[in-house]
Design a protein around this motif. Sequence first.
Motif, PDB file in Angstrom:
ATOM      1  N   THR A   1      -3.465  -6.906   1.912  1.00 50.71           N
ATOM      2  CA  THR A   1      -3.294  -8.101   2.740  1.00 50.71           C
ATOM      3  C   THR A   1      -4.614  -8.853   2.865  1.00 50.71           C
TER       4      THR A   1
ATOM      5  N   GLU B   1       3.223 -10.444   2.979  1.00 54.66           N
ATOM      6  CA  GLU B   1       3.930  -9.226   3.395  1.00 54.66           C
ATOM      7  C   GLU B   1       5.102  -8.928   2.452  1.00 54.66           C
TER       8      GLU B   1
ATOM      9  N   THR C   1       5.387  -5.539   0.203  1.00 56.42           N
ATOM     10  CA  THR C   1       6.525  -4.663   0.478  1.00 56.42           C
ATOM     11  C   THR C   1       7.427  -4.480  -0.741  1.00 56.42           C
TER      12      THR C   1
END
Length: 115
Positions: A19, A64, A68
Motif C-alpha cells: 500500500t 486495496e 486483495t
Amino acid sequence: MLPIITEILGKPEDATHATEMLSKLSGTNHQVYTGVSIVHAGKTHSFYDVTEVFFNPLTAEQIEFYITNFNPFDKAGAYGIQDWIGLVAVDKIIGSYTNVMGLPTEKLYKALVAF
C-alpha cells in the motif's frame, strides 16, 4: 522543476508495505531499470534498460482492490503492468513494456544475436 527522488522499490514485505509503495507511485512517474548479463563460452555481455512509467492517481479503494485480488508481493514496486493495475494506473510509458514486466526482451534478442 520537481526534485528528483531516488528510491529503490523492491518487492513488498506485506500488504501495508505494498500500500505504501503504490501510494508513492500514485499520480507520479518513475523509472524501471533492469540489468541483464549474458554469459557463454567464457564471454560476458551486460546491458541495462530503463523505462519511464507514468501513473494516474489511484484511490485507496483501487489500491486495496489490487492488493486483495492480485499478487503484488512477488513484484518490484508492488505492481505488475500486465495486471489489472496496468489498465487502471498506467497512463503511458516511454520505453519497453517488457522491461517493466521484468526482462527487456527486445534488447535481449538483439544482444543474443550479436553475441
